[in-house]
Design a protein around this motif. Structure first.
Motif, PDB file in Angstrom:
ATOM      1  N   ILE A   1     -10.301  38.864  38.818  1.00 25.38           N
ATOM      2  CA  ILE A   1     -10.921  39.995  37.759  1.00 25.38           C
ATOM      3  C   ILE A   1     -12.360  40.068  38.430  1.00 25.38           C
ATOM      4  O   ILE A   1     -12.939  39.145  38.811  1.00 25.38           O
ATOM      5  N   ASP A   2     -12.700  41.269  38.557  1.00 29.76           N
ATOM      6  CA  ASP A   2     -14.189  41.653  38.959  1.00 29.76           C
ATOM      7  C   ASP A   2     -14.702  42.773  38.352  1.00 29.76           C
ATOM      8  O   ASP A   2     -14.786  43.741  38.825  1.00 29.76           O
ATOM      9  N   GLU A   3     -14.945  42.831  37.006  1.00 30.17           N
ATOM     10  CA  GLU A   3     -15.384  43.595  36.049  1.00 30.17           C
ATOM     11  C   GLU A   3     -16.014  42.906  34.895  1.00 30.17           C
ATOM     12  O   GLU A   3     -15.876  41.812  34.736  1.00 30.17           O
ATOM     13  N   ASP A   4     -16.742  43.787  33.988  1.00 28.05           N
ATOM     14  CA  ASP A   4     -17.343  43.189  32.775  1.00 28.05           C
ATOM     15  C   ASP A   4     -16.150  42.579  31.897  1.00 28.05           C
ATOM     16  O   ASP A   4     -14.847  43.085  32.008  1.00 28.05           O
ATOM     17  N   VAL A   5     -16.352  41.494  31.292  1.00 26.36           N
ATOM     18  CA  VAL A   5     -15.360  40.716  30.397  1.00 26.36           C
ATOM     19  C   VAL A   5     -16.045  40.520  29.275  1.00 26.36           C
ATOM     20  O   VAL A   5     -17.203  39.991  28.929  1.00 26.36           O
ATOM     21  N   LEU A   6     -15.111  40.888  27.961  1.00 26.30           N
ATOM     22  CA  LEU A   6     -15.393  40.309  26.830  1.00 26.30           C
ATOM     23  C   LEU A   6     -14.485  38.984  26.616  1.00 26.30           C
ATOM     24  O   LEU A   6     -13.440  38.842  26.799  1.00 26.30           O
ATOM     25  N   VAL A   7     -15.172  37.925  26.142  1.00 22.01           N
ATOM     26  CA  VAL A   7     -14.611  36.570  26.110  1.00 22.01           C
ATOM     27  C   VAL A   7     -14.799  36.243  24.660  1.00 22.01           C
ATOM     28  O   VAL A   7     -16.098  36.142  23.972  1.00 22.01           O
ATOM     29  N   ILE A   8     -13.769  35.873  24.010  1.00 25.43           N
ATOM     30  CA  ILE A   8     -13.645  35.641  22.400  1.00 25.43           C
ATOM     31  C   ILE A   8     -12.723  34.451  22.299  1.00 25.43           C
ATOM     32  O   ILE A   8     -11.700  34.267  22.978  1.00 25.43           O
ATOM     33  N   ALA A   9     -13.030  33.616  21.267  1.00 25.81           N
ATOM     34  CA  ALA A   9     -12.364  32.488  20.706  1.00 25.81           C
ATOM     35  C   ALA A   9     -11.212  32.951  19.987  1.00 25.81           C
ATOM     36  O   ALA A   9     -11.268  34.071  18.996  1.00 25.81           O
ATOM     37  N   GLY A  10      -9.797  32.802  20.017  1.00 23.66           N
ATOM     38  CA  GLY A  10      -8.868  33.073  19.302  1.00 23.66           C
ATOM     39  C   GLY A  10      -8.509  32.679  18.189  1.00 23.66           C
ATOM     40  O   GLY A  10      -7.381  33.018  17.661  1.00 23.66           O
ATOM     41  N   ASP A  11      -9.439  31.916  17.505  1.00 23.97           N
ATOM     42  CA  ASP A  11      -9.155  31.134  16.200  1.00 23.97           C
ATOM     43  C   ASP A  11     -10.190  31.436  15.041  1.00 23.97           C
ATOM     44  O   ASP A  11     -10.644  30.607  14.214  1.00 23.97           O
ATOM     45  N   ASN A  12     -10.985  32.790  15.148  1.00 21.28           N
ATOM     46  CA  ASN A  12     -11.888  33.260  14.163  1.00 21.28           C
ATOM     47  C   ASN A  12     -11.632  34.460  13.794  1.00 21.28           C
ATOM     48  O   ASN A  12     -11.082  35.114  14.567  1.00 21.28           O
TER      49      ASN A  12
END
Length: 244
Positions: free
Chosen positions: A102-113
């Motif tokens: 992966i070499d681009e902007d990334v949204l990172v989220i928790a999968g439990d909220n």
């Protein structure tokens, strides 16, 4: 843009409900937690792939769920099989980056909220700031502050300092597990790990990153529902009305 979904935990506080089933796939109302998140984010039109980072124990559950989605969803198995051997959120992120190149902007989220507002607003905020970004909300309960990431910001939302689970929190601004990383800042994760940033809590990387580059913190425009134990899960099922 990719969306990385952190889902490699074991949710031991929700046993026996999650002893053999992943927390992100629990139902809240008419949808699973993951469906609420992915279906909302997809409205932005900016994410072309959702990548669920799972442990080995639950990977098949996520693969079965992914097969039902119209969006492009990939499942990454981090190879761990117990709470004691988990990699930690930051190392899971690095693992997925290396595996999928992966070499681009990334949204990172928790999968439990679940949230009662759209995450598309957060994506737009980060794109406007042109930096990595997080969200923050005011937490009046001082005991809860001890278990959170806490930020100090200036009047332009720029993070001045961030700590994870500090015994002496500097402010009442807590950080939920939702992060926007620019492509350039994604490339610094391995350096952050090498320089000793924590790897268990996902906010540990931001705490290090904001000492290196500008990172902004958007005030959260609604409510976050955290599902930590059986009691909170029952409460969320009763109270959650969807995205307002």
């Amino acid at each position: 843009m990719k969306c990385l979904i952190l889902a490699a935990g074991y949710a031991t506080r929700l046993y026996p409900l999650t002893e053999n089933f992943p927390k992100p796939l629990l139902k809240v109302g008419s949808k699973t937690i993951l469906d609420w998140l992915v279906d909302d984010i997809d409205l932005s039109g900016k994410v072309d792939e959702y990548i669920v980072i799972s442990n080995h124990k639950f990977a098949k559950h996520f693969e079965d769920w992914a097969s039902t989605k119209s969006q492009k969803v990939s499942v990454v198995d981090d190879g761990t099989s117990s709470n004691e051997t988990r990699l930690g959120a930051v190392k899971d992120i690095q693992y997925a980056i290396d595996l999928l190149h992966i070499d681009e902007d990334v949204l990172v989220i928790a999968g439990d909220n679940v949230l009662d507002f759209s995450l598309t607003r957060f994506i737009d905020y980060a794109l406007e700031k042109q930096t990595s970004a997080i969200m923050r909300y005011y937490e009046s309960n001082e005991q809860k502050l001890l278990k959170c990431g806490v930020v100090t910001t200036n009047d332009d939302d720029l993070i001045l300092r961030m700590t994870e689970k500090s015994p002496t929190p500097e402010t009442h601004w807590c950080t939920p597990p939702f992060y926007y990383y620019t492509k350039d800042d994604m490339r610094l994760i391995s350096k952050g790990i090498e320089n000793g940033c924590g790897v268990d809590a996902p906010g540990s990387y931001i705490a290090w990153l904001c000492t290196q580059v500008p990172v902004h913190a958007m005030e959260m425009p609604g409510k976050r529902y955290d599902i930590g134990n059986l009691q909170s899960y029952e409460k969320v099922k009763e109270e959650y009305k969807g995205i307002l």
